[in-house]
Design an enzyme around this catalytic site. Structure first.
Site, short mmCIF file in Angstrom:
data_model
loop_
_atom_site.label_atom_id
_atom_site.label_comp_id
_atom_site.label_asym_id
_atom_site.label_seq_id
_atom_site.Cartn_x
_atom_site.Cartn_y
_atom_site.Cartn_z
N ASN A 1 0.79 -1.23 0.00
CA ASN A 1 0.00 0.00 0.00
C ASN A 1 0.82 1.27 0.00
O ASN A 1 0.27 2.36 -0.22
CB ASN A 1 -0.96 0.00 1.19
CG ASN A 1 -1.87 -1.20 1.18
OD1 ASN A 1 -1.97 -1.90 0.18
ND2 ASN A 1 -2.54 -1.45 2.29
N SER B 1 -10.15 0.94 -50.70
CA SER B 1 -11.37 0.18 -50.88
C SER B 1 -11.08 -1.14 -51.58
O SER B 1 -10.19 -1.23 -52.42
CB SER B 1 -12.38 1.00 -51.70
OG SER B 1 -13.52 0.22 -52.02
#
Length: 461
Positions: A140, A316
């Site tokens: 911690n 494309s």
């Protein structure tokens, strides 16, 4: 295989790995993603810096003998130098408030130290992951301190990437400074400006982000190292916190200081929240710029087409000749991801209860992901898009010349009402503003030419 034991029992561990039973349990318990600590070298180095600082503080206080301390410190140095990072397999997202990460570091450091002293891996009676490597520490205080340090270690790379992008926009602003074009507000024709001014604006808005990130760095200098479990400093000697933080500042050459209230600092995630918000702000600005470039380049025949983006790949699978703005599209997608990560950080910060925030691993993981994504996005944007942008000078001139925007420049000379009438006539007849002004005899050709000088159209009179 070797056998190790802990609170929950025993487990077989591969003989040659440097981690131990608690790391292995975490690997088994948290199969959440392929994002492991080994992929975040800044975090591993930060943990090693913290452990090195702590062992020197313990050594100064006489809590650990020199042989053990020196072996542990040398092991930390190996990690800081980039060695053994493949021995950190714990997942970045984990339960336990970061305990698995801390124990991964403790076990690896202990086993490297054991090797240095000629002991077999796992011989923890000589150097123990908890009793020696984690002495005077808790997850911690170690874990949040290491996260702060890792952010500070990563920030220069992000800023360097951002500076490169800013430089590219600045170069383009100079290249395009004499190209008059039409500005647009609310996607409608507005007033004249230069393409250089537009690109200079991109550089300026990003320059603000460097200033903000540098201003926020000091938030991470205040750490809770020495607070151990909840900030009370249990299991430490008096003066240990000050010694450990002084050692960390010395090792990293960063001005770390002890938090004024270690209990408050152990649970407070405020620094991470505000820093993530700044990263989100940068992401939003990058996406806005990317979208502007997409608009300015759209076409090439049926759109604005004021600039050309470099062609990066066929656009494309069905439309021959189509090329899409793939780099700006990717930048925007990075921005959306960062915005999502920031939302998760906010929720995790709010979810802390009482003296600890158990969600800190998610906060650490997301901030480091934000920084990495933005660093890569800035570099990609710079190298694969902005550096190759060219201007369609004639197209810019044509759109400006045939817009109604020029009538704004006539306001000070012919009045708002007359300018409005000219705009209405131009809209209904399809004629351009200049031709109508000359046709109606409102201004002479020389007067009109003087008013329409580029510097008078794009700067204060």
């Amino acid at each position: 295989m070797r056998i190790e034991s802990d609170l929950l029992g025993t487990m077989t561990i591969e003989t040659n790995v440097l981690y131990g039973i608690q790391t292995q349990r975490a690997v088994n318990n948290f199969p959440l993603s392929d994002k492991t600590l080994s992929q975040y070298p800044a975090m591993i180095k930060s943990l090693a810096y913290v452990k090195a600082a702590c062992v020197r503080a313990n050594q100064q206080l006489g809590l650990i003998n020199d042989e053990k301390a020196d072996a542990i410190f040398a092991s930390c140095t190996n990690l800081i130098d980039g060695q053994y990072h493949d021995q950190f397999p714990v997942g970045m997202i984990q339960g336990g408030a970061g305990t698995s990460t801390n124990m991964n570091a403790n076990e690896v450091i202990a086993n490297i130290a054991l090797q240095k002293l000629g002991h077999p891996l796992g011989a923890y009676q000589f150097i123990h992951p908890n009793s020696d490597v984690n002495l005077s520490q808790s997850t911690n205080d170690v874990y949040p301190s290491a996260i702060r340090l890792s952010i500070l270690l990563q920030q220069p790379k992000l800023i360097a990437s951002l500076e490169g992008l800013i430089e590219r926009f600045s170069e383009k602003s100079q290249e395009f400074k004499h190209i008059l074009k039409l500005a647009r507000t609310q996607l409608q024709d507005a007033v004249p400006m230069t393409l250089g001014q537009e690109f200079a604006g991109f550089a300026s808005t990003l320059r603000e982000e460097i200033k903000l990130l540098n201003q926020l760095s000091p938030f991470f200098y205040e750490i809770n190292l020495g607070g151990t479990a909840v900030g009370t400093g249990i299991n430490t000697r008096k003066g240990y916190a000050d010694l450990a933080i002084k050692q960390l500042a010395c090792l990293t050459e960063l001005p770390f200081v002890k938090a004024e209230d270690l209990i408050e600092a152990s649970s407070d995630m405020g620094a991470f929240v505000i820093y993530s918000s700044a990263l989100k702000r940068l992401a939003i600005k990058l996406s806005k710029i990317a979208n502007d470039l997409r608009l300015l380049s759209m076409g090439p025949r049926a759109g604005l087409s004021e600039i050309n983006l470099p062609a990066k790949q066929p656009g494309s699978s069905i439309m021959p000749g189509k090329v899409n703005p793939v780099i700006p599209e990717a930048v925007s997608q990075v921005a959306y991801q960062v915005i999502g990560l920031d939302s998760a950080i906010s929720m995790a910060a709010e979810a802390g209860q009482l003296q600890l925030n158990a969600m800190e691993p998610l906060i650490a993981f997301n901030i480091m992901e934000e920084m990495a994504l933005l660093t890569n996005a800035c570099s990609m944007f710079d190298q694969h898009c902005v550096s190759g942008i060219s201007a369609n000078h004639e197209r810019c001139h044509y759109l400006l010349d045939n817009s109604l925007a020029l009538v704004t420049a006539l306001n000070p000379f012919i009045g708002y009402d007359a300018a409005t009438d000219i705009a209405k006539d131009a809209l209904s007849s399809g004629k351009n503003i200049k031709d109508l002004v000359l046709e109606k005899g409102i201004l002479s050709e020389s007067q009109l030419a003087d008013i329409m000088q580029p510097e008078k159209l794009t700067e204060p009179a």
